[in-house]
Write an enzyme that holds these catalytic residues in place. Structure first.
Site, mmCIF file in Angstrom:
data_model
loop_
_atom_site.group_PDB
_atom_site.id
_atom_site.type_symbol
_atom_site.label_atom_id
_atom_site.label_comp_id
_atom_site.label_asym_id
_atom_site.label_seq_id
_atom_site.Cartn_x
_atom_site.Cartn_y
_atom_site.Cartn_z
ATOM 1 N N ARG A 50 -31.910 45.805 90.881
ATOM 2 C CA ARG A 50 -32.086 45.998 89.432
ATOM 3 C C ARG A 50 -31.339 45.005 88.541
ATOM 4 O O ARG A 50 -31.453 45.078 87.323
ATOM 5 C CB ARG A 50 -31.688 47.431 89.001
ATOM 6 C CG ARG A 50 -32.572 48.510 89.551
ATOM 7 C CD ARG A 50 -32.611 49.734 88.646
ATOM 8 N NE ARG A 50 -31.310 50.378 88.497
ATOM 9 C CZ ARG A 50 -31.078 51.378 87.635
ATOM 10 N NH1 ARG A 50 -32.042 51.814 86.851
ATOM 11 N NH2 ARG A 50 -29.893 51.941 87.566
ATOM 12 N N ASP A 51 -30.574 44.083 89.104
ATOM 13 C CA ASP A 51 -29.863 43.140 88.224
ATOM 14 C C ASP A 51 -29.674 41.780 88.905
ATOM 15 O O ASP A 51 -28.567 41.241 88.950
ATOM 16 C CB ASP A 51 -28.519 43.724 87.816
ATOM 17 C CG ASP A 51 -27.972 43.083 86.536
ATOM 18 O OD1 ASP A 51 -28.760 42.482 85.783
ATOM 19 O OD2 ASP A 51 -26.752 43.183 86.296
ATOM 20 N N ILE A 52 -30.763 41.237 89.431
ATOM 21 C CA ILE A 52 -30.707 39.916 90.052
ATOM 22 C C ILE A 52 -30.640 38.850 88.961
ATOM 23 O O ILE A 52 -31.519 38.747 88.104
ATOM 24 C CB ILE A 52 -31.946 39.675 90.947
ATOM 25 C CG1 ILE A 52 -31.953 40.666 92.115
ATOM 26 C CG2 ILE A 52 -31.969 38.242 91.463
ATOM 27 C CD1 ILE A 52 -30.754 40.562 93.027
ATOM 28 N N ASN A 56 -24.757 37.172 89.622
ATOM 29 C CA ASN A 56 -24.677 38.117 90.733
ATOM 30 C C ASN A 56 -25.038 37.502 92.084
ATOM 31 O O ASN A 56 -25.213 38.217 93.066
ATOM 32 C CB ASN A 56 -25.565 39.344 90.465
ATOM 33 C CG ASN A 56 -24.975 40.251 89.411
ATOM 34 O OD1 ASN A 56 -23.775 40.179 89.133
ATOM 35 N ND2 ASN A 56 -25.798 41.082 88.806
ATOM 36 N N THR A 91 -30.619 43.093 82.852
ATOM 37 C CA THR A 91 -30.282 42.002 81.939
ATOM 38 C C THR A 91 -31.536 41.426 81.311
ATOM 39 O O THR A 91 -32.507 41.111 82.019
ATOM 40 C CB THR A 91 -29.527 40.892 82.702
ATOM 41 O OG1 THR A 91 -28.372 41.458 83.329
ATOM 42 C CG2 THR A 91 -29.090 39.787 81.748
#
Length: 246
Positions: A50-52, A56, A91
């Site tokens: 959910r936040d690649i 990260n 994001t």
């Protein structure tokens, strides 16, 4: 990690002092793709990150890529629902349209984020342009698609890494990025398929045309709990200001 995050090397000070070479970028792309493929298909229950995004993706002393920060991750049992409807977190610029608008989370949501990340790595351009005073422009997906559509794929590749002997492979990576970040979820490959395309083991299908450019509208109101409300009559999940980041 010894070499910090990918963001340091494509957008930070390190990108100016010593830009990543094509072999390094290839290694990072493949490592990230294989890591996501493992999360989606190599374990049970599967994990949707959910936040690649570049911050990260961490790099060791040999520039091996590691997918990090699982604070927003969700687990999904194989054979369960086709998607999870959930409060949107992630994001801006990396969120898949169906997830950003309707909260429909699937493994293809991570695929979209990976596609955006891949285009950033290949072009050296940020996913989201917030430099102007108007609505943020989805720089990578719209700009890259416009060039692919008229047969100028090579212009997407950052000039500092263009090299005739590897242009074919670089363009393949760009096309995989375009396919993974397609606005229509049905046209995105699974991550295991994307890995094969990147490796040249599987052919890249003809990339379908896209609908009109997708833009997220700025919220017009905020409810009592601090969640952003949709500005039209379409039923959408609330955006938590604490979970959305730029």
């Amino acid at each position: 990690m010894p070499n910090g995050s990918l963001d340091d090397h494509i957008f930070g000070l390190k990108s100016k002092a010593q830009p990543l070479s094509w072999p390094q970028r290839r290694k990072i792309v493949m490592g990230t793709a294989k890591g996501l493929a493992y999360l989606h298909d190599g374990i049970q229950p599967a994990i949707y990150h959910r936040d690649i995004k570049p911050t990260n993706i961490l790099l060791d002393d040999e520039m091996n890529a590691f997918v990090a920060d699982f604070g927003l991750a969700r687990m999904m049992t194989k054979g369960g629902e086709s998607h999870i409807t959930t409060k949107v977190a992630g994001t801006h610029g990396y969120l898949a349209p169906e997830y950003a608008l309707y909260g429909q989370l699937t493994d293809k949501s991570d695929v979209y984020s990976f596609g955006v990340l891949l285009l950033e790595i290949m072009s050296g351009r940020k996913a989201l342009d917030t430099s102007g005073k108007s609505v943020p422009h989805y720089l990578i997906t719209d700009w890259a698609w416009s060039l692919v559509k008229i047969g100028r794929t090579s212009e997407i590749i950052e000039e500092r890494i263009r090299q005739s002997e590897a242009n074919g492979e670089m363009e393949r990576f760009v096309l995989v990025g375009i396919l993974c970040s397609h606005v229509m979820v049905a046209f995105r490959p699974q991550m295991v398929e994307a890995v094969k395309m990147l490796d040249g083991v599987a052919e890249i299908p003809e990339i379908p045309d896209r609908p009109l450019p997708f833009m997220l509208h700025s919220p017009s109101a905020t409810d009592k709990d601090g969640y952003f409300l949709a500005s039209d009559s379409v039923s959408r999940p609330a955006f938590s200001s604490s979970e959305m980041s730029m």
